[in-house]
Design a protein around this motif. Structure first.
Motif, PDB file in Angstrom:
ATOM      1  N   ASP A 164       0.901  -1.491   0.087  1.00 23.15           N
ATOM      2  CA  ASP A 164       0.118  -0.137   0.041  1.00 23.15           C
ATOM      3  C   ASP A 164       0.890   1.193  -0.005  1.00 23.15           C
ATOM      4  OD1 ASP A 164      -2.426  -1.337   0.068  1.00 23.15           O
ATOM      5  OD2 ASP A 164      -2.536  -1.515   2.056  1.00 23.15           O
ATOM      6  N   GLN A 165       1.839   1.186   0.682  1.00 30.48           N
ATOM      7  CA  GLN A 165       2.822   2.405   0.741  1.00 30.48           C
ATOM      8  C   GLN A 165       3.399   2.683  -0.716  1.00 30.48           C
ATOM      9  OE1 GLN A 165       5.570   1.193   4.064  1.00 30.48           O
ATOM     10  NE2 GLN A 165       5.704   3.411   4.182  1.00 30.48           N
ATOM     11  N   ILE A 166       3.843   1.559  -1.481  1.00 32.41           N
ATOM     12  CA  ILE A 166       4.134   1.680  -2.697  1.00 32.41           C
ATOM     13  C   ILE A 166       3.057   2.296  -3.735  1.00 32.41           C
ATOM     14  CG2 ILE A 166       5.422   0.704  -4.795  1.00 32.41           C
ATOM     15  CD1 ILE A 166       6.680  -1.203  -2.911  1.00 32.41           C
ATOM     16  N   ARG A 167       2.031   1.697  -3.515  1.00 32.31           N
ATOM     17  CA  ARG A 167       0.826   1.862  -4.507  1.00 32.31           C
ATOM     18  C   ARG A 167       0.420   3.387  -4.147  1.00 32.31           C
ATOM     19  NH1 ARG A 167      -2.000  -1.371  -2.879  1.00 32.31           N
ATOM     20  NH2 ARG A 167      -1.323  -3.515  -3.934  1.00 32.31           N
ATOM     21  N   ASN A 168       0.500   3.951  -3.041  1.00 26.53           N
ATOM     22  CA  ASN A 168      -0.195   5.106  -2.728  1.00 26.53           C
ATOM     23  C   ASN A 168       1.008   6.192  -2.725  1.00 26.53           C
ATOM     24  OD1 ASN A 168      -2.510   3.934  -2.434  1.00 26.53           O
ATOM     25  ND2 ASN A 168      -2.125   3.559  -0.158  1.00 26.53           N
ATOM     26  N   ALA A 169       1.915   5.984  -2.922  1.00 27.66           N
ATOM     27  CA  ALA A 169       2.950   7.027  -3.058  1.00 27.66           C
ATOM     28  C   ALA A 169       3.090   8.110  -4.197  1.00 27.66           C
ATOM     29  CB  ALA A 169       4.591   6.429  -3.088  1.00 27.66           C
ATOM     30  N   SER A 170       3.358   9.361  -3.835  1.00 28.52           N
ATOM     31  CA  SER A 170       3.230  10.561  -4.838  1.00 28.52           C
ATOM     32  C   SER A 170       4.463  10.182  -5.715  1.00 28.52           C
ATOM     33  CB  SER A 170       3.331  11.930  -4.196  1.00 28.52           C
ATOM     34  OG  SER A 170       4.591  12.094  -3.229  1.00 28.52           O
ATOM     35  N   GLU A 171       4.223  10.749  -6.729  1.00 18.27           N
ATOM     36  CA  GLU A 171       5.301  10.672  -7.877  1.00 18.27           C
ATOM     37  C   GLU A 171       6.313  12.163  -7.904  1.00 18.27           C
ATOM     38  OE1 GLU A 171       3.670  10.314 -11.749  1.00 18.27           O
ATOM     39  OE2 GLU A 171       3.399   8.302 -11.543  1.00 18.27           O
ATOM     40  N   ILE A 172       7.561  11.878  -7.768  1.00 17.57           N
ATOM     41  CA  ILE A 172       8.419  13.066  -7.728  1.00 17.57           C
ATOM     42  C   ILE A 172       8.830  13.545  -8.976  1.00 17.57           C
ATOM     43  CG2 ILE A 172       9.405  12.334  -5.449  1.00 17.57           C
ATOM     44  CD1 ILE A 172      11.597  10.976  -6.844  1.00 17.57           C
ATOM     45  N   ARG A 173       8.614  12.821 -10.008  1.00 13.48           N
ATOM     46  CA  ARG A 173       8.798  13.092 -11.394  1.00 13.48           C
ATOM     47  C   ARG A 173       7.782  11.973 -12.234  1.00 13.48           C
ATOM     48  NH1 ARG A 173      14.259  13.463  -9.805  1.00 13.48           N
ATOM     49  NH2 ARG A 173      14.530  11.144 -10.491  1.00 13.48           N
ATOM     50  N   PRO A 174       7.491  12.217 -13.407  1.00 15.86           N
ATOM     51  CA  PRO A 174       6.667  11.508 -14.164  1.00 15.86           C
ATOM     52  C   PRO A 174       7.115   9.956 -14.149  1.00 15.86           C
ATOM     53  CG  PRO A 174       6.888  13.706 -15.231  1.00 15.86           C
ATOM     54  CD  PRO A 174       7.882  13.371 -14.146  1.00 15.86           C
ATOM     55  N   GLY A 175       6.232   9.064 -13.759  1.00 14.93           N
ATOM     56  CA  GLY A 175       6.786   7.588 -13.650  1.00 14.93           C
ATOM     57  C   GLY A 175       7.485   7.078 -12.405  1.00 14.93           C
ATOM     58  N   ILE A 176       7.999   8.176 -11.596  1.00 17.17           N
ATOM     59  CA  ILE A 176       9.081   7.757 -10.374  1.00 17.17           C
ATOM     60  C   ILE A 176       8.259   8.169  -9.275  1.00 17.17           C
ATOM     61  CG2 ILE A 176      11.185   8.069  -9.657  1.00 17.17           C
ATOM     62  CD1 ILE A 176      11.336   7.122 -12.320  1.00 17.17           C
ATOM     63  N   ARG A 177       8.032   7.200  -8.555  1.00 17.78           N
ATOM     64  CA  ARG A 177       7.579   7.209  -7.263  1.00 17.78           C
ATOM     65  C   ARG A 177       8.354   7.529  -6.070  1.00 17.78           C
ATOM     66  NH1 ARG A 177       2.043   5.804  -7.312  1.00 17.78           N
ATOM     67  NH2 ARG A 177       1.378   4.342  -9.018  1.00 17.78           N
ATOM     68  N   SER A 178       7.864   8.095  -4.898  1.00 19.29           N
ATOM     69  CA  SER A 178       8.915   8.819  -3.964  1.00 19.29           C
ATOM     70  C   SER A 178       9.142   7.388  -3.053  1.00 19.29           C
ATOM     71  CB  SER A 178       8.126   9.633  -3.034  1.00 19.29           C
ATOM     72  OG  SER A 178       6.745   9.385  -2.622  1.00 19.29           O
ATOM     73  N   ILE A 179       8.209   6.416  -3.010  1.00 15.70           N
ATOM     74  CA  ILE A 179       8.503   5.302  -2.287  1.00 15.70           C
ATOM     75  C   ILE A 179       8.847   4.079  -3.186  1.00 15.70           C
ATOM     76  CG2 ILE A 179       7.699   3.488  -0.763  1.00 15.70           C
ATOM     77  CD1 ILE A 179       7.817   6.376   0.515  1.00 15.70           C
ATOM     78  N   GLN A 180      10.089   3.418  -3.180  1.00 13.73           N
ATOM     79  CA  GLN A 180      10.311   2.518  -4.227  1.00 13.73           C
ATOM     80  C   GLN A 180      10.978   1.308  -3.274  1.00 13.73           C
ATOM     81  OE1 GLN A 180      13.462   4.600  -6.467  1.00 13.73           O
ATOM     82  NE2 GLN A 180      12.227   5.904  -7.373  1.00 13.73           N
ATOM     83  N   VAL A 181      11.168   0.012  -4.171  1.00 16.54           N
ATOM     84  CA  VAL A 181      11.958  -0.886  -3.642  1.00 16.54           C
ATOM     85  C   VAL A 181      13.392  -1.052  -4.723  1.00 16.54           C
ATOM     86  CG1 VAL A 181      12.194  -3.397  -3.500  1.00 16.54           C
ATOM     87  CG2 VAL A 181      10.012  -2.263  -3.143  1.00 16.54           C
ATOM     88  N   VAL A 182      14.491  -0.747  -3.985  1.00  8.96           N
ATOM     89  CA  VAL A 182      15.718  -0.850  -5.028  1.00  8.96           C
ATOM     90  C   VAL A 182      16.545  -2.076  -4.402  1.00  8.96           C
ATOM     91  CG1 VAL A 182      15.682   1.667  -4.834  1.00  8.96           C
ATOM     92  CG2 VAL A 182      16.712   0.606  -3.040  1.00  8.96           C
ATOM     93  N   LEU A 183      17.422  -2.407  -5.538  1.00 12.54           N
ATOM     94  CA  LEU A 183      18.260  -3.412  -5.277  1.00 12.54           C
ATOM     95  C   LEU A 183      19.659  -2.687  -5.242  1.00 12.54           C
ATOM     96  CD1 LEU A 183      19.114  -6.707  -5.482  1.00 12.54           C
ATOM     97  CD2 LEU A 183      19.450  -6.018  -7.975  1.00 12.54           C
ATOM     98  N   ARG A 184      20.680  -2.900  -4.187  1.00  4.74           N
ATOM     99  CA  ARG A 184      21.991  -2.406  -4.218  1.00  4.74           C
ATOM    100  C   ARG A 184      22.922  -3.756  -3.929  1.00  4.74           C
ATOM    101  NH1 ARG A 184      22.208   1.893   0.597  1.00  4.74           N
ATOM    102  NH2 ARG A 184      24.400   2.021  -0.619  1.00  4.74           N
TER     103      ARG A 184
END
Length: 511
Positions: A164-184
């Protein structure tokens, strides 16, 4: 009689032995006093017979240790990557590996599966990413064979609240959400914190779809190879935002170095967000900046030269424009500042976090806004590009050297008398421009062309008759006085360059 023959444990130990490399088999056989010579199939058969005929805690411990050194127990990795039937225990996917007890328990000669303590890899915090939760702790990529190109797989689940956090996150740029899952990805090293580092030939597949990995930046310097910017890989668009298990396959080049991967739920910031944090939390007062200047300019008895001032540019070394928000690194020795906004924007696109003045590390947490320089930028005009700090902490603007030269030329230029062009000559011709020489003399060669019978010349000017021909000079008519003066002056200085009409070319212009 073999207690394990025909049991499920027999298959497990056999699979362990079959997964060993030649060096592992040789080590196992040598530890039990068996011959370690021969081909791999001979070594495997010899080791299998040893396990089936001579079981002991020492033998099983050696097999287990060799297997664990080959396949370290790591959380979240698919059991399919290990030989089938091997007893393996996994820790929770969403928590770090737990510590283990020092003792080893045995059940029917088999050690009870207990998670082994592995060195903990810590990744360096990233200013543009705030870690909210760890979905997969740093886990080493294990090579399955001797091939240079390896595939490693891992799995993790999202809780309903995380989805839900990911789904409801706002977009900081078109297509880029402020909440993400990242691989490092980083080097496997438990000493210190590790920066992101990609292995060669990397490719990332999430749920059967390849995701974007940053490419190489071309180098403008000859002989320098292109460099890949190592930063987190955003895998959010390819995830199952539900309770369905997500699977990641990392393809990587096995060239001797060890790598670990981790998955995090993060909040992503922009350069504007970091600039707001900088203004709010890290501004050095003007008084403290003055103290720093005084300390730097304080007389040093051991120095032969006393520093009375320090010149500092108001131009940003990054973009060669006037600084808007002056920023420095607290650990740098110089007083020169750079523009905070441009610095953050450049690191958002290509993170280097290096001081543009001295090339030393400039992490975000050590940046500070210079309060004194901020006041100076407000009080000076746009044309001021440099100032000088003085020993008492004060400052003074430095004007451009070219402007100083122009002012000096204007102050040294003599004032020439104006010629009244409205006074006609007796012969009807318009007078030419004339002026006195730099030494203030109006005689000399110029007097040879003065009309003796005409009206008086206007004050401060000399009227030259351009109708005189060259015969007048040869005959010496009216020009004797000028020639005599030239004769007297010739002993001390070279003769004045004369034109056809016997006047100084540098002082008269004819139209």
């Amino acid at each position: 009689m073999n207690l394990f023959f025909g049991s499920k444990h027999d298959t497990a130990w056999n699979n362990m032995v079959k997964s060993f490399r030649v060096s592992d088999l040789q080590t196992l056989l040598a530890s039990m006093g068996r011959s370690k010579s021969g081909l791999k199939q001979d070594l495997v058969g010899r080791a299998l017979r040893l396990v089936q005929t001579e079981y002991s805690p020492e033998l099983l411990k050696n097999v287990r240790q060799l297997y664990e050194s080959r396949f370290p127990r790591t959380s979240g990795w698919l059991a399919a990557r290990r030989p089938e039937g091997i007893p393996v225990s996994y820790s929770s996917l969403n928590s770090a590996p737990s510590a283990t007890s020092q003792g080893v328990e045995y059940i029917n000669g088999i050690s009870k599966p207990i998670a082994t303590a592995a060195p903990e890899v810590k990744l360096v915090p990233l200013p543009f990413y705030q870690t909210l939760e760890t979905l997969l702790p740093p886990t080493e990529l294990i090579a399955q064979n001797n091939e240079k190109l390896q595939d490693s797989q891992c799995i993790f689940d999202l809780t309903p609240s995380q989805a839900d956090q990911i789904r409801n996150a706002s977009e900081i740029r078109p297509g880029i959400r402020s909440i993400q899952v990242v691989l490092r990805i980083c080097y496997t090293d438990s000493i210190g914190v590790q920066e992101d580092q990609y292995p060669p030939n990397i490719a990332v597949k999430v749920n059967q779809s390849y995701c974007h990995v940053p490419g190489y930046y071309p180098s403008n310097k000859p002989g320098v190879e292109p460099r890949r910017p190592c930063r987190p890989v955003n895998i959010t668009p390819w995830l199952h935002l539900s309770t369905v298990t997500n699977r990641i396959t990392v393809t990587w080049g096995n060239f001797g170095k060890r790598y670990s991967v981790a998955v995090y739920l993060v909040r992503m910031f922009t350069a504007a967000d970091l600039f707001s944090q900088l203004k709010l939390c890290s501004v050095e007062s003007a008084e403290r900046c003055r103290e720093r200047i005084q300390d730097k300019l304080r007389f040093d008895p051991e120095s032969e030269i006393a520093t009375t001032g320090l010149r500092v540019s108001l131009i940003c070394p990054l973009v060669k424009m006037r600084i808007g928000v002056p920023c420095r690194v607290l650990t740098c020795a110089h007083l020169q500042c750079f523009d905070a906004v441009f610095f953050l924007q450049m690191n958002e696109k290509k993170p280097t976090w290096t001081c543009p003045v001295c090339d030393k590390p400039a992490p975000f947490e050590l940046l500070t806004i210079d309060g004194l320089m901020s006041e100076i930028l407000k009080e000076t005009n746009e044309d001021i590009e440099e100032i000088e700090y003085l020993t008492d902490g004060s400052w003074q603007p430095i004007t451009d050297d070219k402007e100083k030269e122009k002012e000096r030329e204007r102050s040294d230029t003599p004032e020439f008398s104006m010629v009244d062009m409205c006074v006609p000559e007796t012969n009807g011709h318009s007078p030419a421009h004339s002026s006195t020489s730099l030494s203030g003399k109006s005689g000399g060669g110029a007097t040879a062309g003065v009309v003796s019978g005409g009206p008086a010349a206007p004050p401060g000017g000399v009227v030259v008759d351009l109708t005189l021909d060259s015969s007048s000079e040869e005959e010496g008519g009216g020009g004797g006085g000028g020639d005599s003066e030239d004769t007297e002056d010739s002993a001390d200085s070279p003769a004045t360059k004369r034109g056809r009409y016997n006047y100084d070319k540098d002082l008269v212009t004819a139209y």
